[in-house]
Design a protein around this motif. Structure first.
Motif, PDB file in Angstrom:
ATOM      1  N   THR A  95      -1.563   9.705   8.139  1.00 43.52           N
ATOM      2  CA  THR A  95      -2.041   8.542   7.062  1.00 43.52           C
ATOM      3  C   THR A  95      -3.604   8.043   7.655  1.00 43.52           C
ATOM      4  N   ALA A  96      -3.795   7.788   8.983  1.00 46.58           N
ATOM      5  CA  ALA A  96      -4.985   7.205   9.330  1.00 46.58           C
ATOM      6  C   ALA A  96      -6.196   8.138   9.385  1.00 46.58           C
ATOM      7  N   LYS A  97      -5.594   9.516   9.519  1.00 43.54           N
ATOM      8  CA  LYS A  97      -6.606  10.566   9.508  1.00 43.54           C
ATOM      9  C   LYS A  97      -7.280  10.771   8.021  1.00 43.54           C
ATOM     10  N   GLU A  98      -6.136  10.792   7.302  1.00 41.17           N
ATOM     11  CA  GLU A  98      -6.458  10.837   5.755  1.00 41.17           C
ATOM     12  C   GLU A  98      -7.257   9.667   5.168  1.00 41.17           C
ATOM     13  N   ILE A  99      -7.084   8.499   5.463  1.00 36.55           N
ATOM     14  CA  ILE A  99      -7.829   7.380   5.275  1.00 36.55           C
ATOM     15  C   ILE A  99      -9.306   7.526   5.699  1.00 36.55           C
ATOM     16  N   GLN A 100      -9.328   7.908   6.820  1.00 34.79           N
ATOM     17  CA  GLN A 100     -10.794   8.061   7.418  1.00 34.79           C
ATOM     18  C   GLN A 100     -11.471   9.191   6.656  1.00 34.79           C
ATOM     19  N   LYS A 101     -10.531  10.276   6.268  1.00 41.43           N
ATOM     20  CA  LYS A 101     -11.431  11.283   5.366  1.00 41.43           C
ATOM     21  C   LYS A 101     -11.599  10.700   4.193  1.00 41.43           C
ATOM     22  N   ARG A 102     -11.046   9.749   3.415  1.00 44.20           N
ATOM     23  CA  ARG A 102     -11.332   9.301   2.247  1.00 44.20           C
ATOM     24  C   ARG A 102     -12.512   8.356   2.380  1.00 44.20           C
ATOM     25  N   VAL A 103     -12.523   7.536   3.398  1.00 42.99           N
ATOM     26  CA  VAL A 103     -13.749   6.832   3.599  1.00 42.99           C
ATOM     27  C   VAL A 103     -15.120   7.562   3.916  1.00 42.99           C
ATOM     28  N   LYS A 136     -17.010   3.712  -7.465  1.00 46.02           N
ATOM     29  CA  LYS A 136     -16.551   4.540  -6.333  1.00 46.02           C
ATOM     30  C   LYS A 136     -15.620   4.014  -5.214  1.00 46.02           C
ATOM     31  N   ALA A 137     -15.924   2.610  -5.077  1.00 45.63           N
ATOM     32  CA  ALA A 137     -15.392   2.013  -3.935  1.00 45.63           C
ATOM     33  C   ALA A 137     -14.009   1.481  -4.409  1.00 45.63           C
ATOM     34  N   LYS A 138     -13.810   1.246  -5.604  1.00 47.73           N
ATOM     35  CA  LYS A 138     -12.663   0.666  -6.299  1.00 47.73           C
ATOM     36  C   LYS A 138     -11.608   1.989  -6.266  1.00 47.73           C
ATOM     37  N   GLU A 139     -12.201   3.215  -6.644  1.00 45.98           N
ATOM     38  CA  GLU A 139     -11.519   4.336  -6.627  1.00 45.98           C
ATOM     39  C   GLU A 139     -11.059   4.773  -5.313  1.00 45.98           C
ATOM     40  N   MET A 140     -11.894   4.452  -4.163  1.00 46.69           N
ATOM     41  CA  MET A 140     -11.431   4.847  -2.732  1.00 46.69           C
ATOM     42  C   MET A 140     -10.276   3.718  -2.112  1.00 46.69           C
ATOM     43  N   PHE A 141     -10.539   2.390  -2.897  1.00 55.86           N
ATOM     44  CA  PHE A 141      -9.241   1.648  -2.334  1.00 55.86           C
ATOM     45  C   PHE A 141      -8.053   1.825  -2.947  1.00 55.86           C
ATOM     46  N   LYS A 142      -8.157   2.131  -4.251  1.00 60.36           N
ATOM     47  CA  LYS A 142      -7.096   2.754  -4.703  1.00 60.36           C
ATOM     48  C   LYS A 142      -6.134   4.110  -4.081  1.00 60.36           C
ATOM     49  N   ASP A 143      -7.118   4.849  -3.864  1.00 62.25           N
ATOM     50  CA  ASP A 143      -6.630   6.140  -3.054  1.00 62.25           C
ATOM     51  C   ASP A 143      -5.942   5.764  -1.780  1.00 62.25           C
ATOM     52  N   ILE A 144      -6.725   4.826  -0.824  1.00 62.08           N
ATOM     53  CA  ILE A 144      -6.190   4.212   0.237  1.00 62.08           C
ATOM     54  C   ILE A 144      -4.896   3.692   0.247  1.00 62.08           C
ATOM     55  N   GLU A 145      -4.949   2.729  -0.985  1.00 61.54           N
ATOM     56  CA  GLU A 145      -3.421   2.010  -1.009  1.00 61.54           C
ATOM     57  C   GLU A 145      -2.359   3.353  -1.265  1.00 61.54           C
ATOM     58  N   LEU A 146      -2.602   4.258  -1.948  1.00 61.82           N
ATOM     59  CA  LEU A 146      -1.445   5.358  -2.312  1.00 61.82           C
ATOM     60  C   LEU A 146      -1.437   5.949  -0.873  1.00 61.82           C
ATOM     61  N   LEU A 147      -2.423   6.240  -0.051  1.00 56.30           N
ATOM     62  CA  LEU A 147      -1.988   6.991   1.213  1.00 56.30           C
ATOM     63  C   LEU A 147      -1.427   6.083   2.205  1.00 56.30           C
ATOM     64  N   LYS A 148      -1.435   4.671   2.280  1.00 60.17           N
ATOM     65  CA  LYS A 148      -0.789   3.735   3.238  1.00 60.17           C
ATOM     66  C   LYS A 148       0.761   3.753   2.627  1.00 60.17           C
ATOM     67  N   GLN A 149       1.090   3.845   1.443  1.00 61.62           N
ATOM     68  CA  GLN A 149       2.418   4.146   1.041  1.00 61.62           C
ATOM     69  C   GLN A 149       3.328   5.189   1.336  1.00 61.62           C
ATOM     70  N   LYS A 150       2.510   6.404   1.884  1.00 59.38           N
ATOM     71  CA  LYS A 150       3.264   7.340   2.323  1.00 59.38           C
ATOM     72  C   LYS A 150       3.875   7.323   3.748  1.00 59.38           C
ATOM     73  N   GLN A 151       3.169   6.249   4.535  1.00 55.49           N
ATOM     74  CA  GLN A 151       3.703   6.081   5.947  1.00 55.49           C
ATOM     75  C   GLN A 151       3.758   7.538   6.725  1.00 55.49           C
ATOM     76  N   SER A 152       2.881   8.219   6.690  1.00 52.16           N
ATOM     77  CA  SER A 152       2.950   9.539   7.253  1.00 52.16           C
ATOM     78  C   SER A 152       2.078   9.396   8.674  1.00 52.16           C
ATOM     79  N   PRO A 153       2.453  10.472   9.535  1.00 50.61           N
ATOM     80  CA  PRO A 153       1.704  10.204  11.158  1.00 50.61           C
ATOM     81  C   PRO A 153       0.201  10.588  10.643  1.00 50.61           C
TER      82      PRO A 153
END
Length: 297
Positions: free
Chosen positions: A110-118, A91-108
């Motif tokens: 992004t930080a909130k979406e990463i926090q939600k994923r964590v 599950k941690a590796k899945e989370m890291f993969k999702d975080i990398e995808l979110l970071k690539q979006k460079q959306s305003p």
């Protein structure tokens, strides 16, 4: 659980700083395999000696050292809480993969979406959400900045006057203005078009937020012109208040102040000082100077 959360928080923090997948995997393995270097270093630092089977050779029990045990079925027990390391790793590796995808979006967002994923990962693993708060860097971010300086308060008021929706319009303050010791300001203003409405604004990091509608009551009597108010006077109020506090046994100084509006007039708060033996009423003029100071009977 405290040490475990610190290890987990460290892994997430490293991932958010942009570690490669290989480095993240290594960090995950170190976090969820307590017999590896992290635990060895911990044991050495606390005088723990292990025999050939990995068992503690000490004869004296130290209650302050958490009990960590590796089991054959790939689970770990930390202070009587059992965790499946294989499931956590996946599950941690899945989370890291999702975080990398979110970071690539460079959306305003992004930080909130990463926090939600964590937080989703923490919920899935039945861990307390907000585990990152155990990291020192998080504590540093949360450190109070203190009340804005006189110049910064004046600048905030000037920026408020420049809001496009109030161009060529008088700004009317509704109900209150709060000056906080984290460097922020909260204010409510009468709507620039519909005078029966009011909006809330927050000033943080040199910028005013977008308006947020609030339920306005008694708006006719709870308004006051911004032009007759000076934000920098908040520092005068705090300074005078704290000077009086030093004269009263058991009284506590303040680090923030606010304006409350009644009957179309403004009043500064705090308006009382409580000591261990006495209570005093303190009033301020609109410009932040002392108006009265008396002991309550």
């Amino acid at each position: 659980m405290k040490n475990f959360r610190k290890l987990y928080g460290l892994v997430v923090l490293l991932s958010l700083l942009g570690l490669s997948c290989k480095q993240i995997t290594k960090s995950v393995n170190e976090t969820f395999h307590p017999n590896d270097s992290l635990v060895k270093n911990y044991n050495q630092g606390n005088g723990v000696r292990l025999n050939g089977n990995g068992e503690d050779k000490r004869t004296t029990t130290v209650s302050t050292i958490p009990f960590i045990k590796r089991q054959q079925e790939r689970t770990i027990i930390i202070n009587d809480d059992t965790f499946n390391t294989a499931e956590m790793e996946l599950k941690a590796k899945e989370m890291f993969k999702d975080i990398e995808l979110l970071k690539q979006k460079q959306s305003p967002a992004t930080a909130k979406e990463i926090q939600k994923r964590v937080n989703r990962f923490l919920k899935e693993m039945k861990l307390p959400q907000g585990g990152l708060k155990t990291i020192d860097t998080e504590k540093a971010i949360k450190t109070k900045k203190g009340l804005l300086s006189t110049a910064e308060l004046a600048f905030a008021q000037e920026q408020l006057k420049k809001l496009p929706q109030y161009r060529n319009k008088e700004i009317i303050v509704y109900q209150s203005v709060h000056f906080y010791d984290n460097g922020s300001i909260n204010i409510m203003l009468q709507h620039p078009v519909n005078l029966k409405y009011a909006d809330a604004y927050e000033y943080r990091d040199g910028v005013w937020s977008a308006p947020k509608p609030v339920l306005a009551r008694d708006i006719e009597s709870r308004t006051f012109p911004l032009s007759k108010m000076r934000f920098e006077d908040a520092r005068k109020v705090i300074k005078i208040y704290n000077e009086k506090v030093t004269q009263i046994e058991g009284a506590v100084p303040t680090t923030s102040a606010y304006v409350s509006i009644w009957d179309n007039d403004m009043r500064w708060f705090p308006a009382s000082i409580n000591g261990t033996r006495e209570r005093f009423d303190i009033q301020f003029n609109n410009n932040g100077t002392l108006k009265s100071f008396r002991k309550e009977l």
